[in-house]
Design a protein around this motif. Structure first.
Motif, short mmCIF file in Angstrom:
data_model
loop_
_atom_site.label_atom_id
_atom_site.label_comp_id
_atom_site.label_asym_id
_atom_site.label_seq_id
_atom_site.Cartn_x
_atom_site.Cartn_y
_atom_site.Cartn_z
N VAL A 1 -25.48 52.58 -22.49
CA VAL A 1 -26.61 53.27 -21.89
C VAL A 1 -27.83 52.39 -22.12
O VAL A 1 -28.01 51.84 -23.22
CB VAL A 1 -26.85 54.66 -22.54
N PHE B 1 -32.44 56.33 -17.03
CA PHE B 1 -31.53 55.45 -17.79
C PHE B 1 -30.32 55.09 -16.94
O PHE B 1 -29.95 55.80 -16.02
CB PHE B 1 -31.10 56.08 -19.12
N VAL C 1 -26.22 53.96 -16.92
CA VAL C 1 -24.99 54.19 -17.68
C VAL C 1 -23.85 53.42 -17.03
O VAL C 1 -23.72 53.42 -15.80
CB VAL C 1 -24.65 55.70 -17.74
#
Length: 155
Positions: A44, A14, A16
């Motif tokens: 996110v 992911f 961020v």
């Protein structure tokens, strides 16, 4: 014992982007040179999508050599209203003039400094609880008003 030990790999998990407030310099405390950087928002995306909520912070300690120990804690909320608590820990280091440029908010090429973090996740969301069963690491970038990183799951 049979077989070779597994060799860990990295799988992108992911992205961020954490928006930062104004740095609060607390000066020299019993723990060292303490700085606190409020977290005011962000996002996110990737294995899960969420908005980072205001209220977290990075409780930094500046080492005598100028390196910065990173200790962040903040909360994100998914579109379904589920909460994810994120904690990062790591170090940002580099030549003194590079660290001063980052502190001023000047643009600095990420290859000029070292900024690595471990990322821990905590959630009660059944659809996301599997994230708690992994270790994540990242190379981060410090911009004038945000920190960005891609978290990689250690396989």
């Amino acid at each position: 014992m049979t077989g070779a030990l597994p060799v860990p790999g990295l799988a992108p998990a992911f992205d961020v982007a954490v928006r930062l407030g104004r740095l609060e310099d607390h000066g020299i405390t019993r723990a060292g040179h303490r700085r606190v950087v409020p977290i005011v928002g962000g996002r996110v995306s990737g294995l899960f999508a969420a908005q980072i909520l205001p209220g977290g912070a990075d409780w930094q300690l500046v080492r005598p050599d100028g390196a910065v120990e990173i200790d962040t804690r903040y909360t994100a909320r998914t579109p379904a209203g589920e909460y994810v608590y994120l904690r990062t820990f790591g170090v940002r280091s580099g030549r003194p003039e590079v660290l001063q440029a980052l502190l001023r908010g000047d643009p600095v090429d990420p290859s000029e400094y070292y900024f690595r973090i471990g990322v821990q996740l905590e959630t009660s969301a059944p659809t996301l609880v599997e994230l708690e069963h992994s270790i994540f690491v990242a190379a981060a970038v410090r911009d004038a008003d945000q920190v960005r990183y891609t978290a990689y799951r250690v396989t």
